[in-house]
Design a protein around this motif. Sequence first.
Motif, PDB file in Angstrom:
ATOM      1  N   GLY A 118       0.808  -1.213   0.000  1.00 23.18           N
ATOM      2  CA  GLY A 118       0.000   0.000   0.000  1.00 23.18           C
ATOM      3  C   GLY A 118       0.839   1.261   0.000  1.00 23.18           C
ATOM      4  O   GLY A 118       2.026   1.253   0.334  1.00 23.18           O
ATOM      5  N   VAL A 119       0.213   2.350  -0.386  1.00 23.22           N
ATOM      6  CA  VAL A 119       0.844   3.660  -0.384  1.00 23.22           C
ATOM      7  C   VAL A 119      -0.120   4.665   0.232  1.00 23.22           C
ATOM      8  O   VAL A 119      -1.333   4.592   0.002  1.00 23.22           O
ATOM      9  N   SER A 120       0.397   5.580   1.035  1.00 27.56           N
ATOM     10  CA  SER A 120      -0.426   6.599   1.686  1.00 27.56           C
ATOM     11  C   SER A 120       0.166   7.983   1.441  1.00 27.56           C
ATOM     12  O   SER A 120       1.379   8.165   1.489  1.00 27.56           O
ATOM     13  N   LEU A 121      -0.707   8.943   1.192  1.00 26.49           N
ATOM     14  CA  LEU A 121      -0.329  10.346   1.079  1.00 26.49           C
ATOM     15  C   LEU A 121      -0.883  11.076   2.296  1.00 26.49           C
ATOM     16  O   LEU A 121      -2.070  10.966   2.601  1.00 26.49           O
ATOM     17  N   LYS A 122      -0.023  11.828   2.984  1.00 24.28           N
ATOM     18  CA  LYS A 122      -0.476  12.520   4.196  1.00 24.28           C
ATOM     19  C   LYS A 122      -0.146  14.002   4.133  1.00 24.28           C
ATOM     20  O   LYS A 122       0.866  14.405   3.543  1.00 24.28           O
ATOM     21  N   TYR A 123      -1.031  14.785   4.725  1.00 21.73           N
ATOM     22  CA  TYR A 123      -0.835  16.222   4.862  1.00 21.73           C
ATOM     23  C   TYR A 123      -0.455  16.485   6.307  1.00 21.73           C
ATOM     24  O   TYR A 123      -1.266  16.306   7.214  1.00 21.73           O
ATOM     25  N   ILE A 124       0.790  16.884   6.530  1.00 18.61           N
ATOM     26  CA  ILE A 124       1.333  16.995   7.884  1.00 18.61           C
ATOM     27  C   ILE A 124       1.111  18.399   8.435  1.00 18.61           C
ATOM     28  O   ILE A 124       1.478  19.391   7.801  1.00 18.61           O
ATOM     29  N   GLY A 168       3.836  14.254   2.750  1.00 18.49           N
ATOM     30  CA  GLY A 168       4.764  13.143   2.815  1.00 18.49           C
ATOM     31  C   GLY A 168       4.088  11.877   2.319  1.00 18.49           C
ATOM     32  O   GLY A 168       2.859  11.805   2.227  1.00 18.49           O
ATOM     33  N   ILE A 169       4.892  10.876   2.007  1.00 20.54           N
ATOM     34  CA  ILE A 169       4.389   9.601   1.485  1.00 20.54           C
ATOM     35  C   ILE A 169       4.873   8.464   2.374  1.00 20.54           C
ATOM     36  O   ILE A 169       6.019   8.461   2.822  1.00 20.54           O
ATOM     37  N   ASP A 170       3.991   7.492   2.632  1.00 21.57           N
ATOM     38  CA  ASP A 170       4.349   6.272   3.347  1.00 21.57           C
ATOM     39  C   ASP A 170       4.119   5.076   2.426  1.00 21.57           C
ATOM     40  O   ASP A 170       3.112   5.029   1.701  1.00 21.57           O
TER      41      ASP A 170
END
Length: 339
Positions: A118-124, A168-170
């Motif tokens: 999986g891949v996640s996009l986050k707004y920090i 950022g990306i996880d």
Amino acid sequence: DTSFHWKMPRAGFGLNQDTQDKTDQLSDIANDEGGANAQIKQLKELVPMKIGAIFHSNPVTALTFPNFGMGVYARGQVLGRLKRRTSPTLVMEGFGDVAPVVGYAQKVNVMGYNPAIGVSLKYINRVSLYDKATGSSQIVLGTAEILDYINDDDDKKEVGSATLTGFGIDLGMTSVITESFFGKGKWGIVVNNIGATVKGDMHMQQNTSAPVTISEVEKTIPTTATIGAGFHSPLLSQIPMMGFVGDVTLVADYKFVSPHSSLYKNLHFGVEKSLFYNTLKLRGGVNHGYVVGGIGLDKVKEYYENGEKFGAKFSYIKQDFPLGIAHAISLCEEDRKST
């Protein structure tokens, strides 16, 4: 299948041993009426002292559909050290993050194995403490300035808080463990903060009479990589005199790419025991070198049940260890294919 899954809050808070042991002594200094010299004497007796407090919520809340999900995660820490017995000085820094996240996950076939990737996009959103006079994220307080804070003096040194934002990306992967010494479970690996940079403004002021200047700041959040595993294990119940415990959830992870070289800051483990038909969770473990514990109540599940009274279909998936929202999505995908 259009069903979705709601992940309930999982929060933790910890204080290091020094902070717990010496809190009463700090209160004694504040209540000492013998004047500054008496307070300084007591302050010197605290040296050396390590200050540490952490919190996290993985997640605050999360909603996942087959292959897709969204949620909000939070974490933060305040770390410091009181040093120099002859002239006590406190050096500290701290921040808090809140990150809305969206993610996608899919099971793949790799040499006969079926891991979920999986891949996640986050707004920090980061609130970072800083010294308003220097702009440094490391705040240094001399003996008199420490006493100003202990005594809540109106003229105490100002500490600023800057709001920094960025993306950022996880990336993550998880797979099933069908048999092990601990029982059945899952293992996974996650890479956090790929390309994560946050920006914002700091308001600088040399002293209370000086003009305020605005300085733009940009910080790169270190990329980390973690491997972890979680098991539903009967191991503790097999120990003599421990049969009453029954099955527990055992979790552990190790951050093998980290800005910290210390083992205890990178190794985490814990145990959870469900009681009263899984509505009450007892939790304990070690996180960043701190002994932590807590109680969880699954009141959301109790209220919403299977969703029929709302004209929907709800089901609940347990994430044994927090490898991010992409991992949570993969669990939902597995559940969807098995029903």
